[in-house]
Design an enzyme around this catalytic site. Structure first.
Site, mmCIF file in Angstrom:
data_model
loop_
_atom_site.group_PDB
_atom_site.id
_atom_site.type_symbol
_atom_site.label_atom_id
_atom_site.label_comp_id
_atom_site.label_asym_id
_atom_site.label_seq_id
_atom_site.Cartn_x
_atom_site.Cartn_y
_atom_site.Cartn_z
ATOM 1 N N THR A 92 -83.396 33.661 0.905
ATOM 2 C CA THR A 92 -83.483 34.223 -0.463
ATOM 3 C C THR A 92 -82.317 33.712 -1.216
ATOM 4 O OG1 THR A 92 -84.269 35.363 -2.219
ATOM 5 C CG2 THR A 92 -82.675 36.831 -0.019
ATOM 6 N N TYR A 116 -82.782 43.935 0.921
ATOM 7 C CA TYR A 116 -82.888 42.370 0.595
ATOM 8 C C TYR A 116 -82.502 41.424 1.025
ATOM 9 C CZ TYR A 116 -85.524 38.419 0.020
ATOM 10 O OH TYR A 116 -86.453 37.391 0.095
#
Length: 282
Positions: A92, A116
């Site tokens: 990401t 995350y």
């Protein structure tokens, strides 16, 4: 090539699976828990792994960071115990945090701001060290804001805006004046990036950005109104302190491998998402 796809039934996984097949490869599905699969030998001879399975909700990760590390890092470690020659990881752009620059390239220091993103950065590190040890050739694709393709995740702006226009959602919260710019990329362009990475993956490790069209929140809302013919109800909120005014992807390195975003213009993103809203329109 025979390519194992983890998370093959997920939002991105379904499209990647189809794109691999369309490119002449043989995708093999793994939709179970990657932390507990006994080994990749059970899937026969494999040429590559595309690792998409994992947890991906930023707010949820603050509440349960241990689970995020367990799944996102532990699952990657388990797959690397006996990997095929090529390994492509879904990462990401969140690994960059708020870098203080508008255009982000892969040399920008990583500074994840949530569990995350931090778990994805740790998964990248494990993969990079495995590649440095000669165990695997590896690519980490750092995805910016993936959109469209029937996505039902209302944490994503394009999905949320189309949902508000259709009447499925009451409104879109807009923080500040809506001028914050982010990079949006169609899920089908993301899938093509994974195909490219599988085909071009060689020795060593590479981290590559996957982005598409930079647009502000206001741009997205205006495009939804233009494409759908419906206004988007908005609830104004105070700006988030410290929010970066602009975050765009430098995709030069992935483009050098022959990839181009073909479907990431705003109108295509919104038209495809609007089609998915058809059952919910009022």
């Amino acid at each position: 090539m025979r390519v194992l796809v983890t998370g093959s039934t997920g939002y991105v996984g379904r499209v990647v699976f189809a794109a691999l097949a369309a490119a002449g490869h043989t995708p093999v599905a793994l939709s179970g828990d990657v932390r507990t699969c006994a080994g990749l030998d059970a899937f026969g001879d494999l040429d590559a792994v595309v690792h998409l399975a994992g947890l991906g909700r930023v707010r949820e990760s603050f509440a349960d960071p241990v689970r995020y590390y367990d799944v996102n890092v532990g699952g990657t470690v388990n797959l690397l115990r006996s990997p095929p020659p090529r390994f492509v990881l879904a990462s990401t752009a969140g690994v960059y945090g708020a870098p203080g620059v508008a255009v982000i390239d892969e040399d920008c220091p990583r500074s994840p701001a949530n569990p995350y993103a931090a778990s994805k950065a740790a998964a990248e590190d494990v993969l990079a060290w495995a590649a440095a040890a000669g165990r695997v050739g590896a690519v980490a694709l750092r995805l910016f804001n993936v959109a469209s393709g029937g996505d039902v995740d209302d944490t994503r702006l394009v999905t949320r805006a189309c949902g508000a226009a259709s009447g499925r959602l009451p409104a879109v919260e807009v923080f500040g004046d809506g001028s914050a710019v982010r990079d949006f990329v169609h899920v089908r362009d993301v899938a093509r990036a994974f195909v490219t990475a599988v085909e071009r993956c060689g020795e060593g490790y590479a981290a590559l950005n996957v982005g598409g069209t930079p647009a502000s929140v206001a741009d997205v809302l205006a495009a939804v109104t233009r494409v759908t013919g419906r206004p988007v109800p908005v609830v104004p909120r105070p700006a988030h302190p410290g929010e970066a005014p602009e975050l765009r992807a430098d995709t030069t390195r992935l483009r050098a491998w022959g990839w181009r975003p073909a479907e990431s213009d705003l109108d295509t993103l919104i038209r495809d998402q609007w089609a998915a809203e058809r059952p919910h329109r009022t």
